[in-house]
Design a protein around this motif. Structure first.
Motif, PDB file in Angstrom:
ATOM      1  N   ILE A 127       0.902  -1.219  -0.022  1.00  0.00           N
ATOM      2  CA  ILE A 127      -0.123  -0.020  -0.137  1.00  0.00           C
ATOM      3  C   ILE A 127       0.809   1.296  -0.085  1.00  0.00           C
ATOM      4  CG2 ILE A 127      -1.681   1.078   1.242  1.00  0.00           C
ATOM      5  CD1 ILE A 127      -2.703  -1.372   0.309  1.00  0.00           C
ATOM      6  N   ILE A 128       0.483   2.094  -0.847  1.00  0.00           N
ATOM      7  CA  ILE A 128       1.281   3.630  -0.970  1.00  0.00           C
ATOM      8  C   ILE A 128       1.379   4.353   0.384  1.00  0.00           C
ATOM      9  CG2 ILE A 128       1.479   5.936  -2.012  1.00  0.00           C
ATOM     10  CD1 ILE A 128       0.415   4.341  -4.758  1.00  0.00           C
ATOM     11  N   VAL A 129       2.367   4.545   1.146  1.00  0.00           N
ATOM     12  CA  VAL A 129       2.570   5.277   2.247  1.00  0.00           C
ATOM     13  C   VAL A 129       2.583   6.809   1.921  1.00  0.00           C
ATOM     14  CG1 VAL A 129       3.863   5.563   4.440  1.00  0.00           C
ATOM     15  CG2 VAL A 129       3.504   3.117   3.382  1.00  0.00           C
ATOM     16  N   ASP A 130       3.665   7.097   0.882  1.00  0.00           N
ATOM     17  CA  ASP A 130       3.963   8.454   0.578  1.00  0.00           C
ATOM     18  C   ASP A 130       4.596   8.414  -0.590  1.00  0.00           C
ATOM     19  OD1 ASP A 130       4.062  11.297   1.076  1.00  0.00           O
ATOM     20  OD2 ASP A 130       5.433  10.928   2.742  1.00  0.00           O
ATOM     21  N   GLN A 131       4.270   9.581  -1.280  1.00  0.00           N
ATOM     22  CA  GLN A 131       5.044  10.011  -2.527  1.00  0.00           C
ATOM     23  C   GLN A 131       5.756  11.304  -2.391  1.00  0.00           C
ATOM     24  OE1 GLN A 131       2.378  10.353  -5.960  1.00  0.00           O
ATOM     25  NE2 GLN A 131       4.246  10.141  -7.283  1.00  0.00           N
ATOM     26  N   LEU A 132       7.197  11.481  -2.765  1.00  0.00           N
ATOM     27  CA  LEU A 132       7.773  12.708  -2.562  1.00  0.00           C
ATOM     28  C   LEU A 132       8.814  12.811  -3.605  1.00  0.00           C
ATOM     29  CD1 LEU A 132      10.711  11.842  -0.254  1.00  0.00           C
ATOM     30  CD2 LEU A 132       8.538  10.533  -0.107  1.00  0.00           C
ATOM     31  N   ALA A 133       9.142  14.214  -3.857  1.00  0.00           N
ATOM     32  CA  ALA A 133      10.138  14.587  -4.970  1.00  0.00           C
ATOM     33  C   ALA A 133      11.253  14.971  -4.177  1.00  0.00           C
ATOM     34  CB  ALA A 133       9.465  15.909  -5.709  1.00  0.00           C
TER      35      ALA A 133
ATOM     36  N   GLY B 230       6.789  12.227   9.113  1.00  0.00           N
ATOM     37  CA  GLY B 230       5.614  11.795   9.456  1.00  0.00           C
ATOM     38  C   GLY B 230       5.607  10.134   9.568  1.00  0.00           C
ATOM     39  N   HIS B 231       6.601   9.491   9.116  1.00  0.00           N
ATOM     40  CA  HIS B 231       6.438   8.095   9.022  1.00  0.00           C
ATOM     41  C   HIS B 231       7.440   7.455   9.610  1.00  0.00           C
ATOM     42  CE1 HIS B 231       3.561   8.376   5.858  1.00  0.00           C
ATOM     43  NE2 HIS B 231       4.154   9.556   5.272  1.00  0.00           N
ATOM     44  N   ASP B 232       7.353   6.236  10.341  1.00  0.00           N
ATOM     45  CA  ASP B 232       8.308   5.342  10.932  1.00  0.00           C
ATOM     46  C   ASP B 232       8.966   4.491   9.894  1.00  0.00           C
ATOM     47  OD1 ASP B 232       8.313   2.424  12.547  1.00  0.00           O
ATOM     48  OD2 ASP B 232       9.261   4.097  13.486  1.00  0.00           O
ATOM     49  N   CYS B 233      10.309   4.422  10.024  1.00  0.00           N
ATOM     50  CA  CYS B 233      11.045   3.533   9.005  1.00  0.00           C
ATOM     51  C   CYS B 233      10.492   2.235   8.961  1.00  0.00           C
ATOM     52  CB  CYS B 233      12.344   3.509   9.271  1.00  0.00           C
ATOM     53  SG  CYS B 233      13.325   5.068   9.306  1.00  0.00           S
ATOM     54  N   GLY B 234       9.989   1.584  10.076  1.00  0.00           N
ATOM     55  CA  GLY B 234       9.682   0.123  10.234  1.00  0.00           C
ATOM     56  C   GLY B 234       8.348  -0.141   9.401  1.00  0.00           C
ATOM     57  N   ASN B 235       7.734   1.069   8.830  1.00  0.00           N
ATOM     58  CA  ASN B 235       6.366   0.999   7.987  1.00  0.00           C
ATOM     59  C   ASN B 235       6.753   0.888   6.730  1.00  0.00           C
ATOM     60  OD1 ASN B 235       3.627   0.792   8.034  1.00  0.00           O
ATOM     61  ND2 ASN B 235       3.450   2.953   7.458  1.00  0.00           N
ATOM     62  N   PHE B 236       7.833   0.760   6.187  1.00  0.00           N
ATOM     63  CA  PHE B 236       8.167   0.602   4.670  1.00  0.00           C
ATOM     64  C   PHE B 236       8.316  -0.711   4.252  1.00  0.00           C
ATOM     65  CE2 PHE B 236      10.264   5.227   5.234  1.00  0.00           C
ATOM     66  CZ  PHE B 236       9.019   5.662   5.504  1.00  0.00           C
ATOM     67  N   GLY B 237       7.899  -1.079   3.043  1.00  0.00           N
ATOM     68  CA  GLY B 237       8.201  -2.074   2.453  1.00  0.00           C
ATOM     69  C   GLY B 237       8.937  -2.306   1.390  1.00  0.00           C
ATOM     70  N   ARG B 238       8.983  -1.218   0.562  1.00  0.00           N
ATOM     71  CA  ARG B 238      10.000  -0.895  -0.716  1.00  0.00           C
ATOM     72  C   ARG B 238       9.735   0.373  -1.327  1.00  0.00           C
ATOM     73  NH1 ARG B 238       5.898  -4.233  -3.949  1.00  0.00           N
ATOM     74  NH2 ARG B 238       4.907  -2.463  -5.212  1.00  0.00           N
ATOM     75  N   VAL B 239      10.788   0.973  -1.890  1.00  0.00           N
ATOM     76  CA  VAL B 239      10.527   2.009  -2.310  1.00  0.00           C
ATOM     77  C   VAL B 239      10.792   2.019  -4.121  1.00  0.00           C
ATOM     78  CG1 VAL B 239      11.778   4.546  -2.796  1.00  0.00           C
ATOM     79  CG2 VAL B 239      11.793   3.455  -0.344  1.00  0.00           C
ATOM     80  N   LEU B 240       9.947   2.771  -4.434  1.00  0.00           N
ATOM     81  CA  LEU B 240       9.838   3.051  -6.286  1.00  0.00           C
ATOM     82  C   LEU B 240      10.245   4.143  -6.762  1.00  0.00           C
ATOM     83  CD1 LEU B 240       8.762   1.598  -8.927  1.00  0.00           C
ATOM     84  CD2 LEU B 240       6.562   2.985  -8.413  1.00  0.00           C
TER      85      LEU B 240
END
Length: 159
Positions: free
Chosen positions: A90-96, A116-126
């Motif tokens: 699920i998309i957590v955030d999008q940033l430039a 605003g996000h905890d590092c443990g809540n990430f699965g991958r970065v696109l």
């Protein structure tokens, strides 16, 4: 010792010959495979971009990116569109993220915060896209094709 009829003798010779052929094929095939090496490919001109690590920051998760410019160009402007997913996809955030300046042949580290996000809540970065890409004053076409993402972090980094 019983006497063999001609059919049995022919079959025995066939069995011996096929065993010998199979043995030769097994022994010779690895040697033949080793002799034919594919030609070394020439290194592709590109920019390696590595998600090196994630750590807790002041207002969220701090990301460390290591970039190596393997091109002869000096990039004056390079802004990446990154999308962060949770472990379920699920998309957590999008940033430039601004990654310039990046000199030819240079390796550098860029650090940015995913607020605003905890590092443990990430699965991958696109690496979704390249928003701007300039070498000097000239726009670089298909800049995303130059970027080669990798990850040393606990999560993947893909394009």
């Amino acid at each position: 010792m019983p006497r063999q009829n001609p059919k049995t003798r022919r079959f025995a010779r066939f069995r011996t010959a096929s065993f010998f052929a199979a043995f030769v094929a097994i022994v010779a095939f690895p040697a033949l495979a080793q002799e034919k090496q594919p030609p070394e490919s020439t290194p592709k001109e590109g920019i390696d971009i590595e998600l090196n690590k994630l750590e807790p920051g002041n207002n969220g998760c701090r990301a460390f990116m290591v970039m190596h410019n393997g091109t002869p160009r000096n990039f004056s402007n390079m802004q990446l569109d990154l999308v962060v997913f949770d472990p379920k996809g699920i998309i957590v955030d999008q940033l430039a993220v601004d990654m310039a300046p990046l000199a030819a042949g240079k390796t550098m580290v860029k650090v940015f915060e995913i607020a605003g996000h905890d590092c443990g809540n990430f699965g991958r970065v696109l690496l979704n896209d390249v928003l701007t890409c300039k070498a000097g004053d000239a726009a670089v076409e298909r800049c995303i094709d130059l970027l080669v993402p990798t990850s040393r972090a606990a999560i993947g980094f893909i394009k």
